[in-house]
Design a protein around this motif. Structure first.
Motif, PDB file in Angstrom:
ATOM      1  N   THR A  52      -5.603   4.532   8.414  1.00 51.14           N
ATOM      2  CA  THR A  52      -6.733   5.152   7.714  1.00 51.14           C
ATOM      3  C   THR A  52      -6.477   5.224   6.218  1.00 51.14           C
ATOM      4  N   VAL A  53      -5.269   5.658   5.854  1.00 50.79           N
ATOM      5  CA  VAL A  53      -4.899   5.730   4.437  1.00 50.79           C
ATOM      6  C   VAL A  53      -4.855   4.338   3.828  1.00 50.79           C
ATOM      7  N   THR A  97       0.805  -1.227   0.000  1.00 50.70           N
ATOM      8  CA  THR A  97       0.000   0.000   0.000  1.00 50.70           C
ATOM      9  C   THR A  97       0.836   1.275   0.000  1.00 50.70           C
ATOM     10  N   GLY A  98       2.087   1.181   0.420  1.00 52.94           N
ATOM     11  CA  GLY A  98       2.958   2.353   0.442  1.00 52.94           C
ATOM     12  C   GLY A  98       2.671   3.311   1.585  1.00 52.94           C
ATOM     13  N   ALA A 126      -6.751   2.776   0.510  1.00 56.82           N
ATOM     14  CA  ALA A 126      -5.983   2.206  -0.592  1.00 56.82           C
ATOM     15  C   ALA A 126      -6.469   0.795  -0.923  1.00 56.82           C
ATOM     16  N   ILE A 127      -6.754   0.006   0.104  1.00 60.15           N
ATOM     17  CA  ILE A 127      -7.229  -1.363  -0.120  1.00 60.15           C
ATOM     18  C   ILE A 127      -8.622  -1.351  -0.728  1.00 60.15           C
ATOM     19  N   ALA A 128      -9.484  -0.436  -0.238  1.00 55.40           N
ATOM     20  CA  ALA A 128     -10.861  -0.344  -0.750  1.00 55.40           C
ATOM     21  C   ALA A 128     -10.901   0.066  -2.216  1.00 55.40           C
ATOM     22  N   SER A 129      -9.845   0.723  -2.707  1.00 52.67           N
ATOM     23  CA  SER A 129      -9.824   1.157  -4.113  1.00 52.67           C
ATOM     24  C   SER A 129      -9.747  -0.013  -5.079  1.00 52.67           C
ATOM     25  N   ARG A 187      -7.755  -1.889  15.758  1.00 53.13           N
ATOM     26  CA  ARG A 187      -7.080  -0.901  14.905  1.00 53.13           C
ATOM     27  C   ARG A 187      -6.598  -1.545  13.603  1.00 53.13           C
ATOM     28  N   LEU A 188      -5.949  -2.699  13.728  1.00 52.47           N
ATOM     29  CA  LEU A 188      -5.352  -3.322  12.541  1.00 52.47           C
ATOM     30  C   LEU A 188      -6.402  -3.946  11.630  1.00 52.47           C
ATOM     31  N   LEU A 189      -7.237  -4.821  12.187  1.00 52.03           N
ATOM     32  CA  LEU A 189      -8.148  -5.590  11.337  1.00 52.03           C
ATOM     33  C   LEU A 189      -9.388  -4.810  10.929  1.00 52.03           C
ATOM     34  N   VAL A 190      -9.966  -4.047  11.850  1.00 48.92           N
ATOM     35  CA  VAL A 190     -11.220  -3.354  11.536  1.00 48.92           C
ATOM     36  C   VAL A 190     -10.962  -1.989  10.907  1.00 48.92           C
ATOM     37  N   GLU A 191     -10.129  -1.167  11.539  1.00 45.31           N
ATOM     38  CA  GLU A 191      -9.918   0.182  11.015  1.00 45.31           C
ATOM     39  C   GLU A 191      -8.971   0.190   9.815  1.00 45.31           C
ATOM     40  N   GLY A 192      -8.013  -0.724   9.774  1.00 41.83           N
ATOM     41  CA  GLY A 192      -7.050  -0.726   8.678  1.00 41.83           C
ATOM     42  C   GLY A 192      -7.343  -1.714   7.568  1.00 41.83           C
ATOM     43  N   LEU A 193      -7.935  -2.864   7.926  1.00 42.38           N
ATOM     44  CA  LEU A 193      -8.086  -3.949   6.937  1.00 42.38           C
ATOM     45  C   LEU A 193      -9.529  -4.408   6.787  1.00 42.38           C
ATOM     46  N   LEU A 194     -10.488  -3.538   7.062  1.00 40.10           N
ATOM     47  CA  LEU A 194     -11.894  -3.927   6.953  1.00 40.10           C
ATOM     48  C   LEU A 194     -12.283  -4.387   5.544  1.00 40.10           C
ATOM     49  N   PRO A 195     -11.714  -3.805   4.459  1.00 36.29           N
ATOM     50  CA  PRO A 195     -12.052  -4.325   3.125  1.00 36.29           C
ATOM     51  C   PRO A 195     -11.662  -5.784   2.930  1.00 36.29           C
TER      52      PRO A 195
END
Length: 495
Positions: free
Chosen positions: A194-195, A188-189, A199-202, A263-271
């Motif tokens: 949050t960012v 993702t860079g 990026a993953i959702a895109s 934080r990691l799974l829900v806020e960062g990796l929910l997609p």
């Protein structure tokens, strides 16, 4: 690019760093007879942290600072408040225990309190982290302090062995987590959660690389939670560490680990919820099976409670894997708040169980074998009653708070349509009831082996009574705490 960071969200952390450093320096000039000053200052430091955090929690807002590396939100602040409560109660339960075992005298001084506070500082950083760097910084700060705490009794072979196992396996788990973070950063860079989620959702990133990174992230988190098959350290460390340290390991860190999992799974990796939810489901099922079945064979109470912890974490994972169904996240606030509520209630019950073990221990004797609780009702009906309530709460018997916690998680799982998983969790709880009831039977129906009088300080007796009362109050009226968890989770997810 420059930024004037908003320091208000980290006032509690700044205060704790200053207070703990002052305690460390002052303690150097105190004799063993005056070690109570260190104890009092440590409790005052917790009160100060709670004052800053409660002021932030009352605002009910979400604030990002330090280039989005730190987040202050209701979920984090509520978990911090319970962390302070947990560590403070642990200090009260541990005071006599640590003194009798020479953990506060000689060259050790007040290191028990200082290391515990630095470990709590790491937990606070973990709870407020919104960036891979701050998450890992908090995790290592907490871990390094706990490694030292486990080995604090340097003349005790079991403690040294437990510390070595914990250190080696902890380093391995940190490596898993760090490798997963590096994979996600490469894909993702960005290190900002949050960012990363955007990026993953895109949909423009290779999903195979993302899933590969998620596997290592989940493995690292599973170790910290003590979930099967990353549970090997839990029974050995729980049994080998001094009971006061076992309580520091088994209570407050679970809240911090829940926070970074969110934080990691829900806020960062929910997609990627479909992928990591399947992993959590497997971990939950394995934890419920292995934890409950292995606990039946244990005669050491601390080992039994360690396997019980593994099974209890299975319920937390069930709540976390019930948030998203077929891309629909309607159930997310209810499911995640149920998992949060379960974590809090488990920690409050754990405080009582290990606190009572320390109360019944004395110099030269550890009351950690099941046989040590034989006939406890004849020696002290009050302590037998408290332990009975604690065991019933862990088993999920109404009207105690353990029942309300299990019900909330089961309702969230059932809402996803997975009836088989709900029935399986209920059956696993029935199996667990056997070894909890065995403790109760031992206390009320067996003849006592140890007839030594039980001498308990007033402060510990009062706190133990309040701990037991909380089991009933939060069981009969779970609404206020559960509503607070739901409100906090909705605000956090909305941000």
């Amino acid at each position: 690019m420059t930024e004037n960071p908003n320091l208000i969200p980290i006032y509690a952390e700044i205060f704790l760093v200053v207070a703990t450093s002052a305690i460390l320096l002052i303690d150097m000039f105190l004799s063993e007879a005056k070690r109570g000053i260190t104890y009092a200052m440590s409790l005052l430091a917790l009160v100060g942290c709670a004052w800053f955090t409660f002021a932030d929690f009352s605002a009910g807002t979400t604030t990002y600072t330090f280039y989005n590396m730190v987040v202050s939100d209701p979920m984090g602040n509520l978990l911090k408040l319970f962390t302070y409560l947990t560590v403070g109660v642990t200090f009260i339960y541990s005071r006599q225990y640590t003194h009798e075992r020479g953990m506060l005298g000689g060259s050790l001084g007040g290191e028990f309190y200082v290391l515990a506070l630095f470990s709590m500082l790491g937990q606070m950083v973990m709870i407020s982290a919104n960036n891979f760097l701050s998450i890992y910084l908090g995790l290592e700060l907490m871990s390094l302090a706990t490694y030292a705490l486990v080995a604090l009794r340097r003349d005790h072979s079991m403690s040294t062995e437990a510390a070595m196992k914990y250190f080696i396996l902890g380093a391995l788990a940190s490596g898993f987590l760090l490798y997963g973070m590096s994979m996600l950063y490469g894909a993702t860079g960005t290190l900002d959660l949050t960012v990363m989620a955007k990026a993953i959702a895109s949909g423009s990133i290779n999903p195979q690389i993302l899933v590969f990174g998620v596997v290592f992230i989940v493995a690292g988190l599973a170790f910290k939670l003590g979930a099967v098959p990353f549970h090997m350290w839990v029974p050995d460390v729980y049994q080998g560490a001094p009971t006061s340290v076992t309580l520091l390991l088994g209570a407050a860190p679970k809240l911090a680990t829940f926070a970074i999992t969110m934080r990691l799974l829900v806020e960062g990796l929910l997609p990627l919820a479909f992928d990591w939810q399947q992993m959590l489901m497997i971990l939950a099922v394995l934890s419920l099976v292995v934890g409950n079945l292995t606990a039946i064979a244990q005669t050491n109470l601390k080992r039994m409670l360690a396997y019980s912890t593994i099974a209890q974490m299975g319920f937390v994972l069930l709540g976390l894997m019930a948030g998203v169904t077929g891309g629909d996240s309607t159930n997310a606030p209810a499911a995640y708040s149920a998992a949060m509520y379960y974590s809090i209630t488990y920690v409050l019950t754990t405080l009582g169980t290990f606190g009572l073990i320390m109360v019944l221990s004395r110099a030269g004797h550890e009351a950690e074998e099941l046989a040590d609780f034989k006939g406890l009702s004849k020696r002290s009906p009050w302590f037998a009653l408290v332990m009975t309530m604690l065991m019933f709460s862990l088993a999920g018997v109404p009207p105690l708070m353990g029942f309300a916690a299990k019900l909330a998680v089961l309702q969230s799982v059932l809402a996803t349509g997975q009836l088989w998983l709900t029935v399986f969790a209920v059956m696993a709880s029935l199996v667990a009831a056997f070894y909890y009831l065995r403790v109760i039977k031992t206390m009320w129906f067996d003849e006592p082996v140890d007839t030594a009088p039980i001498k308990v300080a007033l402060d510990k007796n009062v706190v133990l009574g309040l701990n037991a009362a909380l089991l009933i109050v939060l069981g009969v009226m779970p609404g206020p705490l559960l509503d607070a968890c739901i409100t906090a989770m909705r605000t956090t997810l909305a941000s």
